[in-house]
Design a protein around this motif. Sequence first.
Motif, PDB file in Angstrom:
ATOM      1  N   ALA A   1     113.317  -4.328  83.990  1.00  0.00           N
ATOM      2  CA  ALA A   1     113.787  -5.638  83.542  1.00  0.00           C
ATOM      3  C   ALA A   1     112.728  -6.726  83.601  1.00  0.00           C
ATOM      4  O   ALA A   1     112.743  -7.648  82.783  1.00  0.00           O
ATOM      5  CB  ALA A   1     114.998  -6.072  84.372  1.00  0.00           C
ATOM      6  N   GLN A   2     111.801  -6.679  84.550  1.00  0.00           N
ATOM      7  CA  GLN A   2     110.861  -7.761  84.767  1.00  0.00           C
ATOM      8  C   GLN A   2     109.577  -7.547  83.967  1.00  0.00           C
ATOM      9  O   GLN A   2     108.852  -6.585  84.196  1.00  0.00           O
ATOM     10  CB  GLN A   2     110.501  -7.865  86.259  1.00  0.00           C
ATOM     11  N   PRO A   3     109.243  -8.444  83.002  1.00  0.00           N
ATOM     12  CA  PRO A   3     108.005  -8.283  82.233  1.00  0.00           C
ATOM     13  C   PRO A   3     106.779  -8.388  83.142  1.00  0.00           C
ATOM     14  O   PRO A   3     106.704  -9.264  84.012  1.00  0.00           O
ATOM     15  CB  PRO A   3     108.049  -9.448  81.240  1.00  0.00           C
ATOM     16  N   ARG A   4     105.828  -7.497  82.925  1.00  0.00           N
ATOM     17  CA  ARG A   4     104.595  -7.522  83.720  1.00  0.00           C
ATOM     18  C   ARG A   4     103.409  -7.182  82.824  1.00  0.00           C
ATOM     19  O   ARG A   4     103.445  -6.222  82.060  1.00  0.00           O
ATOM     20  CB  ARG A   4     104.671  -6.537  84.889  1.00  0.00           C
ATOM     21  N   LEU A   5     102.375  -7.984  82.948  1.00  0.00           N
ATOM     22  CA  LEU A   5     101.128  -7.753  82.224  1.00  0.00           C
ATOM     23  C   LEU A   5     100.321  -6.679  82.952  1.00  0.00           C
ATOM     24  O   LEU A   5     100.199  -6.712  84.184  1.00  0.00           O
ATOM     25  CB  LEU A   5     100.334  -9.059  82.170  1.00  0.00           C
ATOM     26  N   VAL A   6      99.757  -5.722  82.186  1.00  0.00           N
ATOM     27  CA  VAL A   6      98.982  -4.657  82.831  1.00  0.00           C
ATOM     28  C   VAL A   6      97.577  -4.507  82.261  1.00  0.00           C
ATOM     29  O   VAL A   6      96.758  -3.791  82.830  1.00  0.00           O
ATOM     30  CB  VAL A   6      99.716  -3.301  82.750  1.00  0.00           C
ATOM     31  N   GLU A   7      97.292  -5.201  81.145  1.00  0.00           N
ATOM     32  CA  GLU A   7      95.964  -5.044  80.551  1.00  0.00           C
ATOM     33  C   GLU A   7      95.637  -6.216  79.643  1.00  0.00           C
ATOM     34  O   GLU A   7      96.493  -6.666  78.867  1.00  0.00           O
ATOM     35  CB  GLU A   7      95.899  -3.739  79.751  1.00  0.00           C
ATOM     36  N   ILE A   8      94.416  -6.726  79.742  1.00  0.00           N
ATOM     37  CA  ILE A   8      93.911  -7.768  78.841  1.00  0.00           C
ATOM     38  C   ILE A   8      92.540  -7.346  78.353  1.00  0.00           C
ATOM     39  O   ILE A   8      91.628  -7.070  79.155  1.00  0.00           O
ATOM     40  CB  ILE A   8      93.784  -9.139  79.531  1.00  0.00           C
TER      41      ILE A   8
ATOM     42  N   MET B   1      99.387 -21.029  83.902  1.00  0.00           N
ATOM     43  CA  MET B   1      98.386 -20.086  84.367  1.00  0.00           C
ATOM     44  C   MET B   1      97.000 -20.526  83.887  1.00  0.00           C
ATOM     45  O   MET B   1      96.880 -21.332  82.956  1.00  0.00           O
ATOM     46  CB  MET B   1      98.678 -18.671  83.853  1.00  0.00           C
ATOM     47  N   ILE B   2      95.985 -20.015  84.534  1.00  0.00           N
ATOM     48  CA  ILE B   2      94.610 -20.203  84.084  1.00  0.00           C
ATOM     49  C   ILE B   2      94.009 -18.819  83.853  1.00  0.00           C
ATOM     50  O   ILE B   2      94.138 -17.920  84.690  1.00  0.00           O
ATOM     51  CB  ILE B   2      93.761 -20.974  85.112  1.00  0.00           C
ATOM     52  N   PHE B   3      93.356 -18.662  82.704  1.00  0.00           N
ATOM     53  CA  PHE B   3      92.699 -17.416  82.331  1.00  0.00           C
ATOM     54  C   PHE B   3      91.198 -17.644  82.358  1.00  0.00           C
ATOM     55  O   PHE B   3      90.689 -18.607  81.767  1.00  0.00           O
ATOM     56  CB  PHE B   3      93.154 -16.999  80.934  1.00  0.00           C
ATOM     57  N   ILE B   4      90.482 -16.767  83.032  1.00  0.00           N
ATOM     58  CA  ILE B   4      89.030 -16.914  83.170  1.00  0.00           C
ATOM     59  C   ILE B   4      88.358 -15.568  82.928  1.00  0.00           C
ATOM     60  O   ILE B   4      88.809 -14.538  83.440  1.00  0.00           O
ATOM     61  CB  ILE B   4      88.645 -17.434  84.578  1.00  0.00           C
ATOM     62  N   ILE B   5      87.299 -15.584  82.131  1.00  0.00           N
ATOM     63  CA  ILE B   5      86.392 -14.449  82.028  1.00  0.00           C
ATOM     64  C   ILE B   5      85.094 -14.858  82.723  1.00  0.00           C
ATOM     65  O   ILE B   5      84.526 -15.912  82.419  1.00  0.00           O
ATOM     66  CB  ILE B   5      86.106 -14.067  80.569  1.00  0.00           C
ATOM     67  N   ASN B   6      84.644 -14.034  83.657  1.00  0.00           N
ATOM     68  CA  ASN B   6      83.449 -14.394  84.430  1.00  0.00           C
ATOM     69  C   ASN B   6      82.640 -13.151  84.783  1.00  0.00           C
ATOM     70  O   ASN B   6      83.106 -12.018  84.613  1.00  0.00           O
ATOM     71  CB  ASN B   6      83.841 -15.126  85.720  1.00  0.00           C
ATOM     72  N   GLU B   7      81.447 -13.360  85.253  1.00  0.00           N
ATOM     73  CA  GLU B   7      80.619 -12.275  85.756  1.00  0.00           C
ATOM     74  C   GLU B   7      81.090 -11.913  87.165  1.00  0.00           C
ATOM     75  O   GLU B   7      81.353 -12.797  87.982  1.00  0.00           O
ATOM     76  CB  GLU B   7      79.148 -12.695  85.786  1.00  0.00           C
ATOM     77  N   ASP B   8      81.208 -10.632  87.419  1.00  0.00           N
ATOM     78  CA  ASP B   8      81.697 -10.165  88.711  1.00  0.00           C
ATOM     79  C   ASP B   8      80.572 -10.257  89.748  1.00  0.00           C
ATOM     80  O   ASP B   8      79.833  -9.297  89.965  1.00  0.00           O
ATOM     81  CB  ASP B   8      82.202  -8.725  88.570  1.00  0.00           C
ATOM     82  N   LYS B   9      80.472 -11.443  90.345  1.00  0.00           N
ATOM     83  CA  LYS B   9      79.431 -11.670  91.340  1.00  0.00           C
ATOM     84  C   LYS B   9      80.028 -12.354  92.565  1.00  0.00           C
ATOM     85  O   LYS B   9      81.011 -13.100  92.444  1.00  0.00           O
ATOM     86  CB  LYS B   9      78.296 -12.517  90.757  1.00  0.00           C
ATOM     87  N   PRO B  10      79.444 -12.127  93.743  1.00  0.00           N
ATOM     88  CA  PRO B  10      79.984 -12.722  94.973  1.00  0.00           C
ATOM     89  C   PRO B  10      79.994 -14.247  94.916  1.00  0.00           C
ATOM     90  O   PRO B  10      79.110 -14.869  94.324  1.00  0.00           O
ATOM     91  CB  PRO B  10      79.030 -12.209  96.062  1.00  0.00           C
ATOM     92  N   GLY B  11      81.013 -14.817  95.556  1.00  0.00           N
ATOM     93  CA  GLY B  11      81.080 -16.262  95.717  1.00  0.00           C
ATOM     94  C   GLY B  11      81.888 -17.003  94.680  1.00  0.00           C
ATOM     95  O   GLY B  11      82.227 -18.175  94.868  1.00  0.00           O
TER      96      GLY B  11
ATOM     97  N   GLU C   1      81.671  -7.604  83.493  1.00  0.00           N
ATOM     98  CA  GLU C   1      82.613  -8.650  83.098  1.00  0.00           C
ATOM     99  C   GLU C   1      83.938  -8.492  83.838  1.00  0.00           C
ATOM    100  O   GLU C   1      84.460  -7.380  83.970  1.00  0.00           O
ATOM    101  CB  GLU C   1      82.852  -8.580  81.590  1.00  0.00           C
ATOM    102  N   ALA C   2      84.480  -9.607  84.316  1.00  0.00           N
ATOM    103  CA  ALA C   2      85.738  -9.593  85.056  1.00  0.00           C
ATOM    104  C   ALA C   2      86.708 -10.591  84.441  1.00  0.00           C
ATOM    105  O   ALA C   2      86.311 -11.541  83.761  1.00  0.00           O
ATOM    106  CB  ALA C   2      85.495  -9.928  86.525  1.00  0.00           C
TER     107      ALA C   2
ATOM    108  N   LEU D   1      81.161 -23.554  86.055  1.00  0.00           N
ATOM    109  CA  LEU D   1      80.820 -22.844  87.283  1.00  0.00           C
ATOM    110  C   LEU D   1      79.911 -21.655  86.959  1.00  0.00           C
ATOM    111  O   LEU D   1      80.062 -21.020  85.913  1.00  0.00           O
ATOM    112  CB  LEU D   1      82.093 -22.343  87.973  1.00  0.00           C
ATOM    113  N   PRO D   2      78.989 -21.334  87.814  1.00  0.00           N
ATOM    114  CA  PRO D   2      78.074 -20.220  87.556  1.00  0.00           C
ATOM    115  C   PRO D   2      78.835 -18.923  87.275  1.00  0.00           C
ATOM    116  O   PRO D   2      79.740 -18.546  88.010  1.00  0.00           O
ATOM    117  CB  PRO D   2      77.273 -20.117  88.861  1.00  0.00           C
ATOM    118  N   GLY D   3      78.472 -18.269  86.175  1.00  0.00           N
ATOM    119  CA  GLY D   3      79.062 -16.990  85.822  1.00  0.00           C
ATOM    120  C   GLY D   3      80.273 -17.054  84.931  1.00  0.00           C
ATOM    121  O   GLY D   3      80.715 -16.027  84.409  1.00  0.00           O
ATOM    122  N   VAL D   4      80.841 -18.238  84.737  1.00  0.00           N
ATOM    123  CA  VAL D   4      82.053 -18.351  83.919  1.00  0.00           C
ATOM    124  C   VAL D   4      81.690 -18.328  82.432  1.00  0.00           C
ATOM    125  O   VAL D   4      80.819 -19.061  81.984  1.00  0.00           O
ATOM    126  CB  VAL D   4      82.835 -19.640  84.255  1.00  0.00           C
TER     127      VAL D   4
END
Length: 526
Positions: A433-440, A453-463, A492-493, A514-517
Amino acid sequence: MPKVLISDKMSPKAAEIFRARGIEVVEKPGLTKEELAAIIGDYDGLAIRSSTKATAQLLEHATKLKVIGRAGIGVDNVDVPAATARGIVVMNTPFGNSITTAEHAIALMFALARQLPEADASTQAGKWEKNRFMGVEVTSKTLGLIGCGNIGSIVAERGLGLKMKVVAFDPFLTPERAQDIGVEKVTLEELLAKADFITLHTPLTDSTRNILSAENLAKTKKGVRIINCARGGLIDEAALKAGLDSGHIAGAALDVFVEEPATQSPLFGTPNFISTPHLGASTDEAQVNVAIQVAEQMSDFLLTGGVSNALNMPSLSAEDAPKLKPYMALAEYLGHLIGQLTGDEIRAVTVEVEGAAAQLNIKPITGAVLAGLMRTFSDTVNMVNAPTMARDRNIEVAEVRHERDTDYQTLVRVKVKSASGERSVAGTLFGAAQPRLVEIFGIKVEADFANRMIFIINEDKPGFIGRLGTKLGEVGVNIGTFHLGRRDAGAEAILLLSIDSPVDGGTLKDIATLPGVKTAKALTFG
């Protein structure tokens, strides 16, 4: 026998249709809200125009009410969420007054071009100021349409018939559709620079609010004339007055205002300004058309369960509704998500179903995807008119059933092709019954949908997560949930987070720096 109340003045044709279909109908226009609340509990259906306010407080008394039919497009006078919560279907008639509204825009264009209201007032005052009123021809002038959907395309057709050149800004207008109707598709900046007359035909959304801002009005051609018969709030009214006062804008005509009824406005009394009291749909023909349509739709629903032009319910048979309803909610979320993320010209949509979803009627699922997708661009879209809007824009729609095994018990995937390439999102049902996103975009992301919501694509780096949390904390935005996905470590994350309050454009720009965004975008659902 179902019982319907008509609480606003409406063409007698509506009552005739109800009675002919075997439905008891009572006509009581002009009731106070107290009088309406006292009797609404006796009725199965409520047929209204714009005067009756179907508020949450009124609906508390509507213990039998099953359907509200709005004879017209706008449902600002109906609390749709409250109606939905009470199981009340809300219907409108989205195309009944399109020609009438388009003709009103053309009428106002002529009135501006020849200064007809001022000339009429002067002449009836006993003056004969022939040399004072020097108009302009519309022939060979450029007509700029902001929005080229159903009403805008009718205005385009009329403008071409007047031998005008017609240009249109509409992110959803395809080159093929533009060619078919004879208009030139342009950017907003190009339209502002070229147009001698600008007329607006777009819904009021976050992306169109004040689309004619002070900044954009300053970019218009000197001597431009502006007409708005669409929605109040599309034009910065203070900036419009300033443009009229300076002479940069030669004239403006508004049928709609930010606040209505507009009993006072700083624009009133401004030279070369024309106003009408939201008359876009006010013709005998339009009133008959919308009255007939709403009566037929409500009769079908009350007698057979058929649903047409519903704003809060898909078009479904009574037998299929229980099985398909959760899939429809998931599909609409996915369509609205990818519409917000894509944002540019969409050329094709493919709806794929796997697992349990592949055993269902896919048509309502596709309709829900299209309704969600079009909701990014239109505030009158529903399950019925979304496929028509897609066809009008030459969007190819495909449906695919997969019998293959899937990682999920059921899965719906939406793919779009646009000028940016191909993108996809996928979702499932949690607990059936509950809609859930599983892939973008091919990246696994497990997330529930939230209002903001906020959607962000960024580099997968610490911090990065720490920097983002700090930035939102600085502006007082609280994070509700946090969902991450990535292609590979360090690659990419994607980040999806729900928030308790909206973020402004400045904050989004700060996040994007922000760095990496790579991308930062606000999303809304609900």
